[in-house]
Scaffold this active site. Structure first.
Site, PDB file in Angstrom:
ATOM      1  N   GLY A 116       0.827  -1.197   0.000  1.00 18.47           N
ATOM      2  CA  GLY A 116       0.000   0.000   0.000  1.00 18.47           C
ATOM      3  C   GLY A 116       0.857   1.240   0.000  1.00 18.47           C
ATOM      4  N   GLY A 159       0.594   5.853   0.750  1.00 19.86           N
ATOM      5  CA  GLY A 159      -0.170   6.972   1.277  1.00 19.86           C
ATOM      6  C   GLY A 159       0.694   8.203   1.366  1.00 19.86           C
ATOM      7  N   GLY A 160       0.274   9.157   2.194  1.00 20.66           N
ATOM      8  CA  GLY A 160       0.960  10.426   2.250  1.00 20.66           C
ATOM      9  C   GLY A 160       2.389  10.337   2.739  1.00 20.66           C
ATOM     10  CB  VAL A 192       3.796  -0.396   3.680  1.00 22.28           C
ATOM     11  CG1 VAL A 192       2.377  -0.538   3.185  1.00 22.28           C
ATOM     12  CG2 VAL A 192       4.176  -1.600   4.524  1.00 22.28           C
ATOM     13  CE  LYS A 243       4.061  -0.217   8.607  1.00 25.31           C
ATOM     14  NZ  LYS A 243       3.178   0.217   9.691  1.00 25.31           N
ATOM     15  CG  ASP A 248      -2.908   8.639  11.874  1.00 25.58           C
ATOM     16  OD1 ASP A 248      -4.084   9.067  11.920  1.00 25.58           O
ATOM     17  OD2 ASP A 248      -2.340   8.327  10.812  1.00 25.58           O
TER      18      ASP A 248
END
Length: 441
Positions: A18, A20-21, A25, A40, A136
């Site tokens: 995946g 993201g910002g 990963v 990651k 988070d």
């Protein structure tokens, strides 16, 4: 960074899990210890040198996380710098995330809601005791194993983002749907901000909706998050949950930090009498998700509502249904009918066809098969199914349906399905193998 490339000379990238910002990963192989891990790569804060303050802070965060010894906190194996970009090497979990579970199963039973929330509270308590804030807490950062164990992921990364990458990305650190109002207003985070995220996740598990699901724009979500706040549950008679549970979730989601429970330990104690058989039921729910995914992979059945994968930033396509691991910081889940998946569900370890791109000799296939069988014997069925499916697809095209290696791959696929509880599909596959063997006699 293509598949097969060694990260820091040790971790061989297998496939994209995946993005993201913060970065991406990957599933990778630890060539030194011979195990599969999640790597990651924090590309949003790349281009660092060894003496930079942000890198020293990254190392401090990693070391703090490594000190947490708790089954509810994902295990950190290693950290480092690869071509100027920090990376973390972490445990690869055999399950789904909370977002996917709720998306597919809907609102969870009361004892399961309590089990998930209690697991999160215990994990946060261990982290807070070690001096680590999560920063988070949201459903895509809550992993659940096939045994019903709740595991929190991505501790402390939001701090690094907030002090570095987030300025360049001009987006929030975290998802406003699950972010404490004081953090949105710019106040420093505290333990109760993590507990607010726990409460917002519990709201999702009880209603099947993100807290501000009716609002599509980030601005509207933020306005309601710092205004009216998360809708209260205590007086909702349509929800089949104990009143004390609904009241606790309301307290966790309180606008003012002082009105929330002040420690994760307090939350865990309040939830303990309500858990009941929640962990067993939770494990069964996750096992059902894994079983359905395995059948879809083996028989190449696309799940309902699946959307095609988007391109990898480095050029290769991402696997369909790839997880975002909680790093898509600007994303705001929606509940619009016909919209893309609002939770971006997690399929933990999808090696896909890219693992075996190019020509494969019978010797190569046999070597990969032995690796997959080892995973089966170790009980790592989810990884084994994915690897066997990738090998089988190549074997069918390059070696043929009747080749012994192809049939062996399908036999072990059937073994995995049977062990995952998919008896009918397993029998179908066993019969397919036997038919080819009979024809060769």
């Amino acid at each position: 960074m293509g598949d097969g490339v060694l990260i820091a000379g040790r971790y061989r990238r297998v496939g994209l899990l995946g993005r993201g910002g913060m970065g991406a990963v990957y599933e990778a192989e630890d060539t030194k210890l011979g195990r599969r891990v999640a790597v990651k790569v924090l590309s949003a804060i790349g281009g660092l040198s060894r003496d930079e303050t942000v890198l020293r802070r990254f190392v401090q965060e990693a070391r703090a996380l490594a000190r947490i010894d708790h089954p509810g906190v994902v295990t950190l194996y290693d950290e480092g710098l690869h071509e100027g970009t920090p990376f973390l090497v972490m445990q690869l979990l055999d399950g789904v995330d909370l977002a996917r579970l709720v998306q597919e199963a809907g609102p969870l039973p009361p004892d399961v809601v309590c089990c998930v929330a209690a697991g999160m509270a215990r994990a946060l308590g261990a982290a807070h005791e070690a001096g680590v804030l999560h920063r988070d807490v949201k459903p895509t950062n809550v992993g659940i194993t096939s045994g019903g164990r709740v595991v929190l992921q991505d501790f402390g990364l939001a701090r690094l983002a907030g002090e570095s990458a987030i300025t360049r990305l001009t987006s929030f650190v975290g998802t406003p749907q699950f972010m404490a109002p004081e953090i949105i207003r710019g106040a420093p985070p505290g333990r109760t901000a993590d507990l607010y995220g726990l409460g917002a996740c519990a709201y999702l598990t009880m209603t099947g909706q993100v807290p501000f699901g009716g609002y599509l724009e980030v601005g509207a979500v933020v306005e309601h998050a710092i205004g009216a706040g998360i809708p209260r549950l205590e007086h909702r008679r349509d929800l089949p949950y104990p009143r004390e549970l609904r009241a606790l979730v309301d307290r966790l989601c309180a606008q003012e930090a002082a009105l929330r429970p002040q420690s994760a330990e307090e939350v865990a104690l309040l939830l303990a009498p309500l858990v009941g058989e929640g962990q067993a039921v939770l494990g069964e729910l996750v096992a059902a998700r894994l079983r359905d995914t395995a059948v879809e992979q083996v028989f190449e059945r696309r799940p309902a509502g699946a959307v095609p994968g988007t391109p990898d930033p480095e050029g290769s396509p991402a696997p369909t249904g790839a997880p975002e691991y909680g790093w898509d910081d600007a994303a705001v889940p929606t509940q619009r009918a016909g919209a893309e998946d609002p939770f971006r569900p997690l399929t933990l370890s999808d090696t896909t066809r890219r693992m075996v791109l190019g020509s494969m000799t019978p010797q190569d296939a046999a070597s990969r098969l032995r690796e997959a069988v080892t995973l089966v014997l170790r009980g790592r069925l989810q990884e084994a199914v994915q690897m066997l499916t990738a090998i089988t697809q190549v074997c069918l095209s390059s070696l043929g349906p009747g080749h012994p290696t192809t049939l062996a791959c399908q036999y072990w696929q059937a073994v995995c399905l049977a062990r995952l509880g998919a008896g009918g599909p397993a029998l179908e596959l066993f019969q397919r193998v036997n038919t080819h063997i009979d024809q060769e006699k």
